[in-house]
Design a protein around this motif. Structure first.
Motif, PDB file in Angstrom:
ATOM      1  N   ALA A 157       0.849  -1.188   0.000  1.00 31.82           N
ATOM      2  CA  ALA A 157       0.000   0.000   0.000  1.00 31.82           C
ATOM      3  C   ALA A 157       0.883   1.236   0.000  1.00 31.82           C
ATOM      4  O   ALA A 157       1.904   1.269   0.690  1.00 31.82           O
ATOM      5  CB  ALA A 157      -0.910   0.011   1.225  1.00 31.82           C
ATOM      6  N   SER A 158       0.502   2.235  -0.759  1.00 31.59           N
ATOM      7  CA  SER A 158       1.289   3.464  -0.787  1.00 31.59           C
ATOM      8  C   SER A 158       0.484   4.650  -0.293  1.00 31.59           C
ATOM      9  O   SER A 158      -0.755   4.649  -0.318  1.00 31.59           O
ATOM     10  CB  SER A 158       1.837   3.731  -2.194  1.00 31.59           C
ATOM     11  N   SER A 159       1.200   5.650   0.190  1.00 37.66           N
ATOM     12  CA  SER A 159       0.574   6.857   0.698  1.00 37.66           C
ATOM     13  C   SER A 159       1.413   8.056   0.318  1.00 37.66           C
ATOM     14  O   SER A 159       2.624   7.946   0.153  1.00 37.66           O
ATOM     15  CB  SER A 159       0.443   6.769   2.212  1.00 37.66           C
ATOM     16  N   ASN A 160       0.760   9.203   0.221  1.00 41.44           N
ATOM     17  CA  ASN A 160       1.493  10.390  -0.214  1.00 41.44           C
ATOM     18  C   ASN A 160       1.883  11.302   0.937  1.00 41.44           C
ATOM     19  O   ASN A 160       2.268  12.439   0.728  1.00 41.44           O
ATOM     20  CB  ASN A 160       0.684  11.188  -1.233  1.00 41.44           C
ATOM     21  N   SER A 161       1.774  10.796   2.178  1.00 41.31           N
ATOM     22  CA  SER A 161       2.091  11.664   3.306  1.00 41.31           C
ATOM     23  C   SER A 161       3.066  11.002   4.249  1.00 41.31           C
ATOM     24  O   SER A 161       2.982   9.810   4.493  1.00 41.31           O
ATOM     25  CB  SER A 161       0.808  12.035   4.055  1.00 41.31           C
ATOM     26  N   GLY A 162       3.953  11.763   4.822  1.00 36.85           N
ATOM     27  CA  GLY A 162       4.856  11.228   5.825  1.00 36.85           C
ATOM     28  C   GLY A 162       4.295  11.396   7.221  1.00 36.85           C
ATOM     29  O   GLY A 162       4.824  10.871   8.183  1.00 36.85           O
ATOM     30  N   GLN A 163       3.184  12.118   7.363  1.00 40.17           N
ATOM     31  CA  GLN A 163       2.587  12.369   8.672  1.00 40.17           C
ATOM     32  C   GLN A 163       1.344  11.510   8.821  1.00 40.17           C
ATOM     33  O   GLN A 163       0.367  11.689   8.124  1.00 40.17           O
ATOM     34  CB  GLN A 163       2.209  13.856   8.799  1.00 40.17           C
ATOM     35  N   GLY A 164       1.387  10.541   9.738  1.00 42.11           N
ATOM     36  CA  GLY A 164       0.233   9.683   9.916  1.00 42.11           C
ATOM     37  C   GLY A 164      -0.831  10.341  10.752  1.00 42.11           C
ATOM     38  O   GLY A 164      -0.566  11.298  11.458  1.00 42.11           O
ATOM     39  N   PRO A 165      -2.054   9.839  10.764  1.00 44.77           N
ATOM     40  CA  PRO A 165      -2.514   8.794   9.838  1.00 44.77           C
ATOM     41  C   PRO A 165      -2.937   9.378   8.505  1.00 44.77           C
ATOM     42  O   PRO A 165      -3.248  10.558   8.405  1.00 44.77           O
ATOM     43  CB  PRO A 165      -3.710   8.222  10.584  1.00 44.77           C
ATOM     44  N   TYR A 166      -2.983   8.537   7.467  1.00 39.92           N
ATOM     45  CA  TYR A 166      -3.242   9.024   6.129  1.00 39.92           C
ATOM     46  C   TYR A 166      -3.751   7.886   5.261  1.00 39.92           C
ATOM     47  O   TYR A 166      -3.609   6.721   5.608  1.00 39.92           O
ATOM     48  CB  TYR A 166      -1.958   9.596   5.542  1.00 39.92           C
ATOM     49  N   GLU A 167      -4.334   8.239   4.132  1.00 38.39           N
ATOM     50  CA  GLU A 167      -4.928   7.248   3.252  1.00 38.39           C
ATOM     51  C   GLU A 167      -3.872   6.324   2.651  1.00 38.39           C
ATOM     52  O   GLU A 167      -2.821   6.776   2.209  1.00 38.39           O
ATOM     53  CB  GLU A 167      -5.688   7.933   2.103  1.00 38.39           C
ATOM     54  N   GLN A 168      -4.183   5.058   2.644  1.00 36.42           N
ATOM     55  CA  GLN A 168      -3.307   4.078   2.013  1.00 36.42           C
ATOM     56  C   GLN A 168      -4.047   3.428   0.858  1.00 36.42           C
ATOM     57  O   GLN A 168      -5.206   3.027   1.002  1.00 36.42           O
ATOM     58  CB  GLN A 168      -2.878   3.008   3.013  1.00 36.42           C
ATOM     59  N   TYR A 169      -3.362   3.306  -0.259  1.00 36.70           N
ATOM     60  CA  TYR A 169      -3.949   2.728  -1.468  1.00 36.70           C
ATOM     61  C   TYR A 169      -3.211   1.432  -1.797  1.00 36.70           C
ATOM     62  O   TYR A 169      -1.992   1.420  -1.918  1.00 36.70           O
ATOM     63  CB  TYR A 169      -3.867   3.717  -2.629  1.00 36.70           C
ATOM     64  N   PHE A 170      -3.985   0.374  -1.944  1.00 34.68           N
ATOM     65  CA  PHE A 170      -3.403  -0.953  -2.108  1.00 34.68           C
ATOM     66  C   PHE A 170      -3.203  -1.345  -3.566  1.00 34.68           C
ATOM     67  O   PHE A 170      -3.977  -0.944  -4.452  1.00 34.68           O
ATOM     68  CB  PHE A 170      -4.295  -2.007  -1.448  1.00 34.68           C
ATOM     69  N   GLY A 171      -2.188  -2.165  -3.790  1.00 31.69           N
ATOM     70  CA  GLY A 171      -1.999  -2.802  -5.075  1.00 31.69           C
ATOM     71  C   GLY A 171      -2.790  -4.089  -5.142  1.00 31.69           C
ATOM     72  O   GLY A 171      -3.494  -4.448  -4.193  1.00 31.69           O
ATOM     73  N   PRO A 172      -2.676  -4.829  -6.254  1.00 31.53           N
ATOM     74  CA  PRO A 172      -3.451  -6.061  -6.425  1.00 31.53           C
ATOM     75  C   PRO A 172      -2.902  -7.247  -5.649  1.00 31.53           C
ATOM     76  O   PRO A 172      -3.596  -8.250  -5.475  1.00 31.53           O
ATOM     77  CB  PRO A 172      -3.357  -6.321  -7.926  1.00 31.53           C
ATOM     78  N   GLY A 173      -1.658  -7.127  -5.170  1.00 25.97           N
ATOM     79  CA  GLY A 173      -1.087  -8.200  -4.375  1.00 25.97           C
ATOM     80  C   GLY A 173      -0.270  -9.195  -5.170  1.00 25.97           C
ATOM     81  O   GLY A 173      -0.387  -9.298  -6.395  1.00 25.97           O
ATOM     82  N   THR A 174       0.563  -9.918  -4.459  1.00 26.14           N
ATOM     83  CA  THR A 174       1.309 -11.058  -5.004  1.00 26.14           C
ATOM     84  C   THR A 174       0.837 -12.299  -4.261  1.00 26.14           C
ATOM     85  O   THR A 174       0.918 -12.352  -3.036  1.00 26.14           O
ATOM     86  CB  THR A 174       2.823 -10.890  -4.816  1.00 26.14           C
ATOM     87  N   ARG A 175       0.335 -13.258  -5.011  1.00 21.07           N
ATOM     88  CA  ARG A 175      -0.119 -14.523  -4.407  1.00 21.07           C
ATOM     89  C   ARG A 175       1.054 -15.473  -4.337  1.00 21.07           C
ATOM     90  O   ARG A 175       1.550 -15.952  -5.355  1.00 21.07           O
ATOM     91  CB  ARG A 175      -1.241 -15.119  -5.252  1.00 21.07           C
ATOM     92  N   LEU A 176       1.533 -15.747  -3.113  1.00 20.51           N
ATOM     93  CA  LEU A 176       2.657 -16.652  -2.886  1.00 20.51           C
ATOM     94  C   LEU A 176       2.143 -18.002  -2.396  1.00 20.51           C
ATOM     95  O   LEU A 176       1.405 -18.057  -1.416  1.00 20.51           O
ATOM     96  CB  LEU A 176       3.621 -16.059  -1.857  1.00 20.51           C
ATOM     97  N   THR A 177       2.549 -19.034  -3.076  1.00 20.34           N
ATOM     98  CA  THR A 177       2.226 -20.395  -2.653  1.00 20.34           C
ATOM     99  C   THR A 177       3.523 -21.115  -2.331  1.00 20.34           C
ATOM    100  O   THR A 177       4.433 -21.155  -3.164  1.00 20.34           O
ATOM    101  CB  THR A 177       1.460 -21.164  -3.741  1.00 20.34           C
ATOM    102  N   VAL A 178       3.610 -21.655  -1.115  1.00 23.49           N
ATOM    103  CA  VAL A 178       4.791 -22.398  -0.690  1.00 23.49           C
ATOM    104  C   VAL A 178       4.432 -23.884  -0.624  1.00 23.49           C
ATOM    105  O   VAL A 178       3.468 -24.267   0.063  1.00 23.49           O
ATOM    106  CB  VAL A 178       5.297 -21.908   0.674  1.00 23.49           C
TER     107      VAL A 178
END
Lengths: 111, 114
Positions: free
Chosen positions: B92-113
């Motif tokens: 998740a990325s955010s455009n602020s260094g001062q929390g709290p703030y909006e986080q926007y997620f990517g689609p993810g990486t599906r890891l299978t072990v």
């Protein structure tokens, strides 16, 4: 640390009706409460958020309410549509800590 | 603006191996957080980076590590993989260094072990 409880785990409503999802948090220092919608195969999508200095926030059919005294917040979706079907997560965050998420609510919109 | 991108989207590894996942935040965003999502434990915070520095860390063993580059791109590494590491890893990325703030997620990486 923070603990977030979310209810219900599954919610089925008729299309056009309203849906309400409730969350409680434990850390009184938490001051940011986002809601995410996750569809199958996708990452969570931020749909609305509220900060602790606000009691209610609305964005079209979606609203969130926050009761700091009782440490609970709720998501309200009105006039539900088929595309609202998804898993919804509440979360809480205080300061520089990461988000603490609830376990999720599977919302099913019945046609 | 392009969203958060994660590569690869799917990965299959064998127990004992190590893996590196990559995340490119939204242009202009300087903060990157990583989360693990499993059916049993839900979404759990791994760590957060801001300006190449780890700012916060969740309750995961030292086998989980990360870093952030000067262009804000981030990688996370899991060493000595265990079956229980199978999960969707979200950035998740955010455009602020001062929390709290909006986080926007990517689609993810599906890891299978296996």
């Amino acid at each position: 640390g923070e603990n977030v409880e979310q209810h219900p785990s599954t919610l089925s409503v008729q299309e056009g009706d309203s849906a309400v999802i409730k969350c409680t948090y434990s850390d009184s220092a938490s001051n940011y409460f986002p809601w995410y919608k996750q569809e199958l195969g996708k990452g969570p999508q931020l749909i609305i958020d509220i900060r602790s200095n606000v009691g209610e926030k609305k964005d079209q059919r979606i609203a969130v309410t926050l009761n700091k005294t009782a440490k609970h917040f709720s998501l309200h979706i009105t006039e539900t549509q088929p595309e609202d079907s998804a898993v919804y997560f509440c979360a809480a965050r205080g300061g520089a800590d990461g988000l603490t998420f609830g376990k999720g609510t599977h919302l099913i919109i019945q046609p | 603006k392009a969203g958060v991108t994660q590569t690869p989207r799917y990965l299959i590894k064998t127990r004992g191996q190590q893996v590196t996942l990559s995340c490119s935040p939204i242009s202009g965003h300087r903060s990157v957080s990583w989360y693990q999502q499993t059916p049993g434990q839900g979404l759990q915070f791994l760590f957060e980076y801001f300006s190449e520095t780890q700012r916060n860390k969740g309750n995961f063993p030292g086998r989980f590590s990360g870093r952030q580059f000067s262009n804000s791109r981030s990688e996370m590494n899991v060493s000595t993989l265990e079956l229980g590491d199978s999960a969707l890893y979200l950035c998740a990325s955010s455009n602020s260094g001062q929390g709290p703030y909006e986080q926007y997620f990517g689609p993810g990486t599906r890891l299978t072990v296996t």
